[in-house]
Each structure stands twice: as C-alpha cells, then as structure tokens.
Design an enzyme around this catalytic site. Sequence first.
Site, PDB file in Angstrom:
ATOM      1  CB  SER A  94      45.349  46.123  37.642  1.00 36.12           C
ATOM      2  OG  SER A  94      46.583  46.734  37.983  1.00 36.12           O
ATOM      3  CG  ASP A 222      45.897  45.856  45.699  1.00 37.37           C
ATOM      4  OD1 ASP A 222      47.107  45.802  45.406  1.00 37.37           O
ATOM      5  OD2 ASP A 222      44.992  45.882  44.838  1.00 37.37           O
ATOM      6  CG  HIS A 251      46.790  44.010  42.331  1.00 38.04           C
ATOM      7  ND1 HIS A 251      46.112  45.201  42.497  1.00 38.04           N
ATOM      8  CD2 HIS A 251      47.204  44.017  41.026  1.00 38.04           C
ATOM      9  CE1 HIS A 251      46.104  45.887  41.368  1.00 38.04           C
ATOM     10  NE2 HIS A 251      46.753  45.187  40.451  1.00 38.04           N
TER      11      HIS A 251
END
Length: 271
Positions: A94, A222, A251
């Site tokens: 991320s 995601d 995610h």
Amino acid sequence: MFFETPDGTRLAYESYGRGAPILFAASWALSGDMWEYQIQFFVERGYRCITLDRRGHGRSDRPSDGYDLDASADDIAALIEHLDLYEVTLVGHSAGGAELARYLARHGDGRVARVAFISAVLPFLKRTDDNPEGAPEAALRATLAEFRTDRPKWFAKQTQIWFATHLGNDVSPALIDWMLAQCLATSPWATARLFEAAFHADHRAALRAITVPVLVVHGAADASARVEITGRRTAALVPGSLYREYPTAGHGLFVTHADELNDDLLAFIKG
C-alpha cells in the site's frame, strides 16, 4: 531495536535471521508487525527479514512533521545505511509501496537488488486532467473529515472490505481486531498526513525510470486501491515488470493470500 534519523527522530526496526536481506515497508496506519506471516516464512528459508515502524507508527517516535513521502523515503534510506545493507530486496504494501518508489527516485538503486509492490497505492491516485481515472480531491477531503469526526468508526467500516471476506476469505474476528488495534494505535496526526501525502503523490515518471527487477502483486477485489487504477497501471509503467493478480484478494492479501504471496515473492527473489 532503534536508530536515529538525521532530524533526530527515533525509529523502531526489527531484524530476524541471516542471509540475503529483505526490507518490508508497512502499509499506511500499520506497523512492521503486519508482516508476521511473511517473516517466519522467509527466515526459515535463509533470508534476513527487516521491518520498519515509520514515524508516528508502532514503537517509533511521533513527531509533528515528516509525513510526506520524501521524508518517508529518506527514513528508509537512513535505515538501509544504518544497517549497511546491499543487494536488498524491498517489499512494500500500500503506502509502503509508494514510499519505496519514492526511495528509488531519491536515492537510486545502488543498494537494491529488486523491489516488490504489493497492493501499492501507485502510480497516481488523484484525478487530474492527465489522470482522469483517479479519485477527486473531494473524496480525500471527505475521508479526512471522517477521521476528524470518528476515526475508529471509519476503520471499523473497512475491515470486512479490506479482507474481501464476502468472497470467502477466512479471517477470524480476532485477527481483524488485532489489525484494527494497530491502526487505532497509530498517531491520528500521522494517519491523516500520510493518507493525504499518498493521495497527492505522482509516481508515474519514477516508475518508468526503474531499472531493477520489479514484481507487482494486486488483488482484483481491492476496494482500497482499485486494481484498474493502481496495480495494472503500475505494471504497465514499469519496464519488464512481473505482474500477479489474485482474483479473490482484497487489500489485505498479505493475510488472506499469504501462502500465494510468499510463494510468488520467493520465486521472484530466486529468479
């Protein structure tokens, strides 16, 4: 363990095992503890695993500044230099992936063997005239307003979506509570400032300039970093990158798809 950055901030890091080094950069609002299911796997296979709690996160200092991606990249560089790492594999999830992209742009790849972008918020999240697929500024402002109003509620709403449990991913309530506790323990100031910095950062030119081997891994489900504007575009921008897309992953694929991710990372490192 701790080290001090050039601006006097004390940052926590952990190092396990011996062998070729792998540095794991954590997700936004999470500490190095998030990599629990990767560290043991790689240490058992002869690698040295290093995690960093970025400033404002985990056990590190919580200063009022240094939450832009340039500062994050410089903190990573300071740790690499502190440990005198060479031929290091960089793995970022991320916002951690965005920090690694900025590290390569600012500090080069002289100490780096390869980099893996996992569910990374790359290449550019903000909607602009030349990036019409991005999200509008109003979406960022709305999220920041929710942080100011009821930050725990915002994080609690994300948990099931984050792990894509609606697709059958088996994540226990205890694990979700553990992850949520990490997020809420992060400095609220750092949470907002890093979120804002990642939203505004344009990595497109930097990604095109990467010359070390790159692995991009992303979940098709995601909801935090939609694959069509992040993972797929990132892979298309990086010359010769290797792309893996997990159909049922959200995610939090480093938990829900840990076995698959670990195998892909290992194959990438060995390759």
